[in-house]
Write a protein that holds these residues in place. Sequence first.
Motif, mmCIF file in Angstrom:
data_model
loop_
_atom_site.group_PDB
_atom_site.id
_atom_site.type_symbol
_atom_site.label_atom_id
_atom_site.label_comp_id
_atom_site.label_asym_id
_atom_site.label_seq_id
_atom_site.Cartn_x
_atom_site.Cartn_y
_atom_site.Cartn_z
ATOM 1 N N UNK A 70 51.684 36.913 44.582
ATOM 2 C CA UNK A 70 51.186 35.920 45.532
ATOM 3 C C UNK A 70 50.157 36.548 46.471
ATOM 4 N N UNK A 71 50.507 37.678 47.097
ATOM 5 C CA UNK A 71 49.603 38.325 48.048
ATOM 6 C C UNK A 71 48.355 38.866 47.351
ATOM 7 N N UNK A 72 48.551 39.469 46.187
ATOM 8 C CA UNK A 72 47.405 39.994 45.439
ATOM 9 C C UNK A 72 46.442 38.871 45.062
ATOM 10 N N UNK A 73 47.001 37.740 44.628
ATOM 11 C CA UNK A 73 46.155 36.604 44.247
ATOM 12 C C UNK A 73 45.379 36.081 45.447
ATOM 13 N N UNK A 74 46.027 35.997 46.595
ATOM 14 C CA UNK A 74 45.323 35.565 47.805
ATOM 15 C C UNK A 74 44.160 36.504 48.087
ATOM 16 N N UNK A 75 44.420 37.801 48.036
ATOM 17 C CA UNK A 75 43.373 38.792 48.305
ATOM 18 C C UNK A 75 42.212 38.661 47.325
ATOM 19 N N UNK A 76 42.537 38.599 46.050
ATOM 20 C CA UNK A 76 41.492 38.565 45.017
ATOM 21 C C UNK A 76 40.723 37.245 45.051
ATOM 22 N N UNK A 77 41.429 36.117 45.148
ATOM 23 C CA UNK A 77 40.733 34.827 45.201
ATOM 24 C C UNK A 77 39.848 34.730 46.435
ATOM 25 N N UNK A 78 40.304 35.245 47.576
ATOM 26 C CA UNK A 78 39.487 35.141 48.790
ATOM 27 C C UNK A 78 38.266 36.066 48.721
ATOM 28 N N UNK A 79 38.397 37.202 48.058
ATOM 29 C CA UNK A 79 37.269 38.140 47.938
ATOM 30 C C UNK A 79 36.256 37.697 46.880
ATOM 31 N N UNK A 80 36.752 37.311 45.711
ATOM 32 C CA UNK A 80 35.871 37.057 44.567
ATOM 33 C C UNK A 80 35.615 35.587 44.291
ATOM 34 N N UNK A 81 36.455 34.720 44.826
ATOM 35 C CA UNK A 81 36.372 33.315 44.479
ATOM 36 C C UNK A 81 37.144 33.061 43.196
ATOM 37 N N UNK A 82 37.493 31.805 42.971
ATOM 38 C CA UNK A 82 38.321 31.451 41.817
ATOM 39 C C UNK A 82 37.641 31.819 40.505
ATOM 40 N N UNK A 83 36.374 31.459 40.334
ATOM 41 C CA UNK A 83 35.699 31.633 39.053
ATOM 42 C C UNK A 83 35.540 33.098 38.660
ATOM 43 N N UNK A 84 35.282 33.981 39.626
ATOM 44 C CA UNK A 84 35.055 35.396 39.316
ATOM 45 C C UNK A 84 36.341 36.219 39.276
ATOM 46 N N UNK A 130 43.446 40.147 35.342
ATOM 47 C CA UNK A 130 43.449 41.619 35.372
ATOM 48 C C UNK A 130 43.270 42.128 36.805
ATOM 49 N N UNK A 131 42.351 41.499 37.553
ATOM 50 C CA UNK A 131 42.133 41.883 38.954
ATOM 51 C C UNK A 131 43.415 41.707 39.768
ATOM 52 N N UNK A 132 44.063 40.582 39.564
ATOM 53 C CA UNK A 132 45.279 40.263 40.329
ATOM 54 C C UNK A 132 46.396 41.229 39.956
ATOM 55 N N UNK A 133 46.555 41.508 38.655
ATOM 56 C CA UNK A 133 47.587 42.448 38.204
ATOM 57 C C UNK A 133 47.344 43.834 38.795
ATOM 58 N N UNK A 134 46.088 44.274 38.785
ATOM 59 C CA UNK A 134 45.764 45.596 39.340
ATOM 60 C C UNK A 134 46.065 45.639 40.836
ATOM 61 N N UNK A 135 45.711 44.598 41.557
ATOM 62 C CA UNK A 135 45.955 44.561 43.000
ATOM 63 C C UNK A 135 47.442 44.524 43.306
ATOM 64 N N UNK A 168 45.517 31.267 35.288
ATOM 65 C CA UNK A 168 44.925 31.504 36.612
ATOM 66 C C UNK A 168 44.936 30.216 37.428
ATOM 67 N N UNK A 169 44.661 29.110 36.771
ATOM 68 C CA UNK A 169 44.667 27.802 37.443
ATOM 69 C C UNK A 169 46.054 27.485 37.998
ATOM 70 N N UNK A 170 47.095 27.738 37.197
ATOM 71 C CA UNK A 170 48.456 27.475 37.654
ATOM 72 C C UNK A 170 48.801 28.371 38.852
ATOM 73 N N UNK A 171 48.402 29.619 38.802
ATOM 74 C CA UNK A 171 48.640 30.538 39.919
ATOM 75 C C UNK A 171 47.906 30.054 41.165
ATOM 76 N N UNK A 200 41.861 27.907 50.364
ATOM 77 C CA UNK A 200 42.191 26.483 50.414
ATOM 78 C C UNK A 200 40.946 25.625 50.584
ATOM 79 N N UNK A 201 40.103 26.012 51.507
ATOM 80 C CA UNK A 201 38.982 25.144 51.849
ATOM 81 C C UNK A 201 37.723 25.404 51.029
ATOM 82 N N UNK A 202 37.559 26.613 50.548
ATOM 83 C CA UNK A 202 36.370 26.900 49.748
ATOM 84 C C UNK A 202 36.589 26.571 48.280
ATOM 85 N N UNK A 203 37.735 26.920 47.763
ATOM 86 C CA UNK A 203 37.965 26.822 46.328
ATOM 87 C C UNK A 203 38.571 25.506 45.869
ATOM 88 N N UNK A 204 39.205 24.794 46.755
ATOM 89 C CA UNK A 204 39.918 23.597 46.315
ATOM 90 C C UNK A 204 38.987 22.463 45.914
#
Length: 195
Positions: A16-30, A34-39, A54-57, A108-112
């Motif tokens: 959960x925390x890794x996904x928040x970090x990665x999605x906020x840094x890179x955006x959903x599409x990028x 693998x990035x989330x697993x590594x983080x 990724x969509x479900x996460x 929430x506000x950028x990617x949704x």
Amino acid sequence: MMKVMFLRKSKTNLIFQAAIDVFSEKGFDKATMDDIAARANVAKGTIYYHFKSKEELFLFLVEEGVEMLREGVESKLTEDLTPREKIELILREQISFFGQYRDFCVILLRESWGAEDRQLEFRKMIRSYMALIEKVVQEGKDAGVFHDVSAENAGSALFGMAAIAALHILLGKGDYDEDKLFSDLKQIALSGLLK
């Protein structure tokens, strides 16, 4: 058995925390799994054990975050508060939540507003929070202290005003002064811009 459940919950929290970090840094599409697993420092298979895609996460993150916001606000709304005090509380709590969970706010506000399916899911998730605001607006209308406006329009306007103002500051990397933001939005929401 409790140890396994704790382990699963712990791994889910790491993801959960890794996904928040990665999605906020890179955006959903990028962002990639693998990035989330590594983080999270977990195998990619561990993520796929909990989430099919990724969509479900992403949708899980949004749902959990919106639920935290709704529950936080709802737990502080008491019957002894006036409708005006309730609106003030909602604004203050939402501003505080976005300040505390900055990366989630950005996600929430950028990617949704991405894919159409994601937009539909987002609207369903945010609906319970909006209904909370609408209920307070309707209460104020019924008590004769609020103008006769659509509770639905007012609810989305109050949420949107606070959300977009918070996002503007957070993306601009400015100082997130919760008191100033609350003071400004309270003025606009409850008294308007006109002197």
